[in-house]
Design a protein around this motif. Structure first.
Motif, short mmCIF file in Angstrom:
data_model
loop_
_atom_site.label_atom_id
_atom_site.label_comp_id
_atom_site.label_asym_id
_atom_site.label_seq_id
_atom_site.Cartn_x
_atom_site.Cartn_y
_atom_site.Cartn_z
N UNK A 152 1.03 -1.19 0.15
CA UNK A 152 0.17 0.00 0.06
C UNK A 152 0.86 1.28 0.06
N UNK A 153 1.43 1.50 -1.18
CA UNK A 153 2.53 2.43 -1.19
C UNK A 153 1.92 3.86 -0.99
N UNK A 154 0.95 4.28 -1.14
CA UNK A 154 0.13 5.34 -0.65
C UNK A 154 0.36 5.96 0.82
N UNK A 155 0.39 4.72 1.70
CA UNK A 155 0.79 4.96 2.96
C UNK A 155 2.09 4.62 3.36
N UNK A 156 3.08 4.28 2.60
CA UNK A 156 4.33 4.62 2.90
C UNK A 156 5.01 5.82 3.57
N UNK A 157 5.82 5.33 4.65
CA UNK A 157 6.54 6.78 5.17
C UNK A 157 7.84 6.27 5.46
N UNK A 158 8.48 7.53 5.53
CA UNK A 158 9.92 7.39 6.08
C UNK A 158 10.00 7.46 7.63
N UNK A 159 10.71 6.17 8.15
CA UNK A 159 10.84 6.12 9.47
C UNK A 159 12.07 6.57 9.99
N UNK A 160 13.14 6.59 9.31
CA UNK A 160 14.49 6.86 9.61
C UNK A 160 15.35 7.48 8.56
N UNK A 161 16.20 8.51 8.74
CA UNK A 161 17.22 8.63 7.61
C UNK A 161 18.14 9.34 8.36
N UNK A 162 19.43 9.24 7.78
CA UNK A 162 20.71 10.01 8.09
C UNK A 162 21.28 10.29 6.92
N UNK A 163 22.72 10.61 7.14
CA UNK A 163 23.58 10.96 6.04
C UNK A 163 23.91 9.70 5.07
N UNK A 164 23.46 8.41 5.52
CA UNK A 164 24.09 7.37 4.74
C UNK A 164 22.82 6.29 4.64
N UNK A 165 21.87 6.23 5.45
CA UNK A 165 20.80 5.27 5.44
C UNK A 165 19.36 5.96 5.48
#
Length: 205
Positions: A152-165
């Protein structure tokens, strides 16, 4: 007390998993001459495994790294003694760094471990922990969903991000969640960091 007693066996399983992964990759058959005889098809099959092997060796995934590192700070725990760095109010994310290796753990709002992986230099290794360990997709270990399961890509969300991941969570039609870990690139747009513990986390350490 019961959870504390379970950490030892969990750590042992993690070490054994890492060792077996490296051993299988290193022992993958085929010399340079044999590969040339088998043709392009065999080369396509072997090269990704060789590249992954080299990446994992560079990551230094050894027993000592596991034993002396993240386990002492709470890797695998429901509420580890670490800052919640989630970019979403729906998840908890904890990051542990040891010897250049980053261990990213995702928990749900109830403290259940959903999955974790190690990352270094663009290489990823999914750790055998969490109810969604089989649904963590990485460039080295992509997840193949059944034909009957729809993201269900319309509900996808970013849960974490940094400079490399970067880690995203995508709900699936069967009620499960697919986590995707990818290396950050210069073209990847990183969301603003979540610095409000009330909004980002239902649990403040």
């Amino acid at each position: 007390m019961r959870k504390d007693k379970m950490r030892g066996p969990l750590l042992i399983r993690m070490i054994a998993f890492a060792k077996k992964s490296l051993l299988l990759l290193i022992q993958w058959p085929g010399s340079t001459s044999e590969q040339s005889k088998q043709g392009d098809k065999a080369m396509i099959k072997i090269l990704p495994r060789r590249a992954l092997c080299a990446g994992l060796v560079a990551m230094g995934l050894s027993a000592s790294a596991f034993a002396a590192g993240p386990s002492s700070t709470g890797l695998g725990q429901a509420w580890p003694n670490a800052q919640d760095v989630s970019a979403s109010s729906n998840w908890h994310v904890y990051v542990f760094s040891v010897n250049g290796i980053r261990y990213v753990q995702v928990n749900d709002l109830d403290g259940n471990v959903r999955g974790a992986f190690a990352a270094a230099n663009g290489q990823f290794l999914v750790l055998p922990m969490g109810r969604d360990a089989q649904r963590i997709s990485t460039p080295q270990q992509p997840v193949a969903l059944a034909n009957s399961v729809v993201p269900l890509t319309s509900y996808a969300e970013t849960v974490y991000s940094d400079s490399s991941v970067q880690v995203s969570a995508t709900p699936l039609s069967n009620g499960a969640t697919l986590f995707t870990a990818t290396p950050m690139t210069t073209t990847t747009a990183a969301p603003s960091p979540c610095d409000n513990p009330v909004e980002c986390s239902g649990h403040v350490n």
